[in-house]
Design a protein around this motif. Structure first.
Motif: not given
Length: 240
Positions: A199-211, A215-222
């Motif tokens: 989800n590279p075009n998600g919301v820009y957040r800062w690191g680990a956050d499951s609130t 929805v963040g800028v994520s790459w699941h396999q990493w």
């Protein structure tokens, strides 16, 4: 000889103008013209002489010549946008931006490309994923993603699962999910399936956050879907 000289003199402006019409399609063309060019912002013409757009050219990573079409680095640009903006592009090449699906389509129509996805977390760790083949189809086919040939640079493969998917935005739902609009639910835009591994075009957040999950800028396999990356960029270059 006089006649030949006159003809050459008359043709000189025409030959010069023809030479000027050879415009770079991508960063590889710019590199081929002058291989001393450093990484930075350059102008390319993906669709033709009237289609000038600025892009960031990565002339360093893995041999250089990469045309960056997506880049996140500081959260200054809102990527939760509609279809028309993802089609034409937005942001600035010196910072965060999306080149535009239409430009990307015409580029991959004219050459065979490979893809490099570079990323970094907030702890300074850098990894990449590389794909030997990348293209997208025309808008009439939903800008369908064609990607294959994964090579692991530490990131793992979070993109092959999206192969064959149409591009989706909050106002144009083309994903494979029968229960939700993935772009709306995960506040992004991408070649969603049902829904994503990347989800590279998600919301820009800062690191680990499951609130708000995923929805963040994520790459699941990493880093998983609840870790939002510090940097990610997607870039292409012609296959040698």
């Amino acid at each position: 000889m006089k006649l030949v000289s006159v003809v050459l003199l008359l043709l000189a402006p025409l030959l010069t103008s023809c030479q000027q019409l050879i415009l770079p399609l991508d960063c590889s063309d710019i590199y081929s013209n002058d291989n001393s060019r450093p990484s930075g912002v350059y102008t390319i013409y993906p669709i033709g002489p009237t289609s000038a757009v600025q892009v960031y050219c990565d002339m360093d990573s893995e041999g250089g010549r990469w045309t960056v079409f997506q880049r996140r680095m500081d959260g200054t640009v809102n990527f939760y946008r509609g279809w028309d903006q993802y089609k034409t592009g937005f942001g600035i090449a010196a910072g965060e931006y999306w080149l535009g699906l239409e430009s990307l389509f015409y580029m991959t129509l004219r050459k065979k490309y490979e893809l490099l996805v570079d990323m970094e977390d907030f702890e300074g760790n850098k990894v990449f994923a590389r794909y030997s083949s990348f293209s997208i189809d025309a808008e009439s086919s939903g800008y369908t993603l064609n990607v294959s040939g994964f090579t692991d640079g530490g990131a793992g493969d979070s993109l092959t699962n999206h192969n064959g998917q149409k591009f989706s935005t909050f106002d144009k739902d083309q994903d494979s999910s029968t229960i939700t609009n993935c772009a709306r639910y995960y506040l992004g835009a991408f070649w969603y399936k049902s829904c994503y591994n990347a989800n590279p075009n998600g919301v820009y957040r800062w690191g680990a956050d499951s609130t708000i999950s995923g929805v963040g800028v994520s790459w699941h396999q990493w880093k998983g879907i609840n870790y939002s990356l510090k940097n990610i960029s997607m870039k292409i270059r012609p296959v040698q």
